[in-house]
Design a protein around this motif. Structure first.
Motif, short mmCIF file in Angstrom:
data_model
loop_
_atom_site.label_atom_id
_atom_site.label_comp_id
_atom_site.label_asym_id
_atom_site.label_seq_id
_atom_site.Cartn_x
_atom_site.Cartn_y
_atom_site.Cartn_z
N PRO A 10 50.75 35.90 24.91
CA PRO A 10 51.73 36.90 25.34
C PRO A 10 52.06 37.92 24.25
N PRO A 11 52.72 39.02 24.60
CA PRO A 11 53.15 39.98 23.59
C PRO A 11 54.06 39.26 22.60
N GLY A 12 53.75 39.37 21.31
CA GLY A 12 54.58 38.73 20.30
C GLY A 12 54.09 37.36 19.88
N ALA A 13 52.96 36.90 20.45
CA ALA A 13 52.45 35.56 20.12
C ALA A 13 51.94 35.47 18.68
N GLY A 14 51.56 36.63 18.12
CA GLY A 14 51.02 36.63 16.75
C GLY A 14 49.55 37.01 16.70
N LYS A 15 49.04 37.64 17.74
CA LYS A 15 47.61 37.99 17.80
C LYS A 15 47.24 38.98 16.68
N GLY A 16 48.04 40.04 16.56
CA GLY A 16 47.73 41.07 15.56
C GLY A 16 47.87 40.52 14.14
N PHE A 54 52.05 54.70 30.65
CA PHE A 54 52.11 53.28 31.04
C PHE A 54 52.79 52.44 29.96
N MET A 55 52.42 52.71 28.70
CA MET A 55 52.96 51.90 27.60
C MET A 55 54.48 51.98 27.52
N SER A 56 55.02 53.16 27.76
CA SER A 56 56.47 53.34 27.61
C SER A 56 57.23 52.49 28.64
N GLU A 59 53.86 48.80 31.27
CA GLU A 59 52.81 48.52 32.28
C GLU A 59 51.45 48.57 31.61
N LEU A 60 50.43 48.04 32.30
CA LEU A 60 49.08 48.12 31.75
C LEU A 60 48.45 49.48 32.03
N VAL A 61 47.69 49.96 31.05
CA VAL A 61 46.89 51.17 31.23
C VAL A 61 45.75 50.80 32.20
N PRO A 62 45.37 51.70 33.13
CA PRO A 62 44.36 51.31 34.12
C PRO A 62 43.06 50.78 33.48
N GLY A 87 44.43 41.79 22.39
CA GLY A 87 45.04 42.58 23.46
C GLY A 87 44.05 43.02 24.52
N PHE A 88 42.83 42.58 24.42
CA PHE A 88 41.79 42.88 25.42
C PHE A 88 40.90 41.65 25.51
N PRO A 89 40.50 41.18 26.68
CA PRO A 89 40.90 41.64 28.00
C PRO A 89 42.31 41.20 28.36
N GLY A 128 62.39 41.99 16.14
CA GLY A 128 62.42 42.06 14.67
C GLY A 128 61.10 42.54 14.08
N ARG A 129 60.20 43.01 14.96
CA ARG A 129 58.87 43.44 14.46
C ARG A 129 58.92 44.84 13.87
N TRP A 130 58.30 45.01 12.72
CA TRP A 130 58.16 46.32 12.08
C TRP A 130 56.67 46.57 11.92
N ASN A 172 59.78 43.53 30.73
CA ASN A 172 58.75 43.94 31.69
C ASN A 172 57.36 43.58 31.17
N ARG A 173 57.13 43.71 29.85
CA ARG A 173 55.80 43.37 29.31
C ARG A 173 55.51 41.88 29.53
N ILE A 174 56.53 41.04 29.39
CA ILE A 174 56.31 39.61 29.59
C ILE A 174 56.03 39.32 31.07
P1 ADP Z 1 51.43 43.47 21.96
O1 ADP Z 1 50.79 43.47 20.60
O2 ADP Z 1 52.89 43.34 21.85
O3 ADP Z 1 50.83 42.46 22.89
P2 ADP Z 1 49.84 45.78 22.47
O4 ADP Z 1 49.94 46.63 21.27
O5 ADP Z 1 48.66 44.90 22.62
O6 ADP Z 1 51.17 44.91 22.57
O7 ADP Z 1 49.93 46.65 23.78
C1 ADP Z 1 50.90 47.67 23.93
C2 ADP Z 1 50.69 48.35 25.28
O8 ADP Z 1 49.39 48.98 25.31
C3 ADP Z 1 50.69 47.43 26.49
O9 ADP Z 1 52.01 47.16 26.95
C4 ADP Z 1 49.87 48.25 27.49
O10 ADP Z 1 50.65 49.33 28.03
C5 ADP Z 1 48.82 48.88 26.60
N1 ADP Z 1 47.62 48.02 26.51
C6 ADP Z 1 47.14 47.41 25.40
N2 ADP Z 1 46.02 46.73 25.68
C7 ADP Z 1 45.76 46.91 27.01
C8 ADP Z 1 44.76 46.46 27.90
N3 ADP Z 1 43.77 45.63 27.50
N4 ADP Z 1 44.84 46.86 29.19
C9 ADP Z 1 45.80 47.68 29.62
N5 ADP Z 1 46.78 48.13 28.83
C10 ADP Z 1 46.79 47.76 27.53
#
Ligand code: ADP
Ligand code: ADP
Length: 217
Positions: A10-16, A54-56, A59-62, A87-89, A128-130, A172-174
């Motif tokens: 999930p967003p914030g899990a520590g992937k980056g 979408f990001m704002s 939501e997911l980018v198409p 963050g992909f797929p 708390g993320r910077w 919403n991201r969650i």
């Molecule tokens: P986090 O690191 O918190 O998971 P990301 O930086 O990966 O957040 O993603 C930020 C935003 O970029 C997402 O909320 C989405 O809008 C867009 N995004 C990133 N990766 C994808 C993807 N694979 N498909 C669609 N949208 C994406």
């Protein structure tokens, strides 16, 4: 042979955070779709402007534009030895597209660490993320503070708080993650690629576990 590792969670899990820590050790490129969209936005490209709508909202980018962007990125020579995908797929159709792309390189996904962290902890992590303006490196004001407040330890750039890390957008991201991305857990489990990693442990402990998984993959 090139190695492709998908960091799922999930967003914030520590992937980056983890991708930055282990990419170099294995000579893999850290490919973060969120960072790629943010770089595009900084340069005000059409893709960046589209993604931002979408990001704002969290939501997911198409899929079509996201997949085309990743295809272009993985085709560059710096990904020859493989990539750590962060963050992909995020949808099953992105996962199918990734498998197709990699089969064109006579390759495949080798491992999918699924970093799990309960939803309650994610809000605190993201609020708390910077994030570093240049390299996308991340810190946390409590769990991983930079040596100097507001400055990236790695490249000296300014740190900022992402707009979409506000509590409203995070919720919403969650939700979007639960609806659209969690099907990937079964997708990769059924292909024997998924390994669960407890993301509530310290940053160091999680990296040790990931390093040992990547070494074995
Ligand atoms: P986090 O690191 O918190 O998971 P990301 O930086 O990966 O957040 O993603 C930020 C935003 O970029 C997402 O909320 C989405 O809008 C867009 N995004 C990133 N990766 C994808 C993807 N694979 N498909 C669609 N949208 C994406
Ligand atoms: P993701 O890329 O999955 O969205 P990040 O790597 O950006 O997640 O981490 C989200 C926030 O949580 C960052 O502020 C980061 O410093 C912090 N963080 C990452 N891993 C841990 C951990 N194991 N324990 C506590 N905080 C963490």
């Amino acid at each position: 042979m090139a190695k492709y590792i998908v960091l799922l969670g999930p967003p914030g899990a520590g992937k980056g955070t983890q991708a930055d820590l282990i990419a170099e050790k294995f000579e893999l490129q850290h490919v973060s779709t969120g960072d790629l969209f943010r770089e595009n936005l900084k340069k005000m490209t059409d893709l960046g402007k589209l993604a931002q709508t979408f990001m704002s909202k969290g939501e997911l980018v198409p899929d079509d534009v996201t997949i085309a962007m990743v295809r272009e990125r993985l085709n560059r020579t710096d990904c020859k030895k493989g990539a750590l995908l962060d963050g992909f797929p995020r949808t099953p159709s992105q996962a199918d597209a990734l498998a197709d792309m990699l089969s064109e390189f006579k390759s495949k996904v080798n491992l999918v660490p699924y970093i799990f962290v309960p939803a309650e902890a994610l809000i605190e992590r993201l609020s708390g993320r910077w994030t570093c303006k240049t390299g996308g490196h991340v810190f946390h004001e409590k769990y991983n503070p930079p040596r100097m407040p507001g400055v990236c330890d790695l490249d000296g750039s300014e740190l900022y708080q992402r707009d979409d890390d506000k509590a409203e957008t995070v919720k919403n991201r969650i939700k979007v993650y639960n609806e659209q991305t969690t099907p990937l857990i079964e997708y990769y489990r059924s292909r024997n690629l998924l390994v669960e990693v407890d993301g509530t442990k310290s940053i160091d402990d999680v990296s040790k576990e990931l390093i040992s998984l990547v070494e074995k993959a």
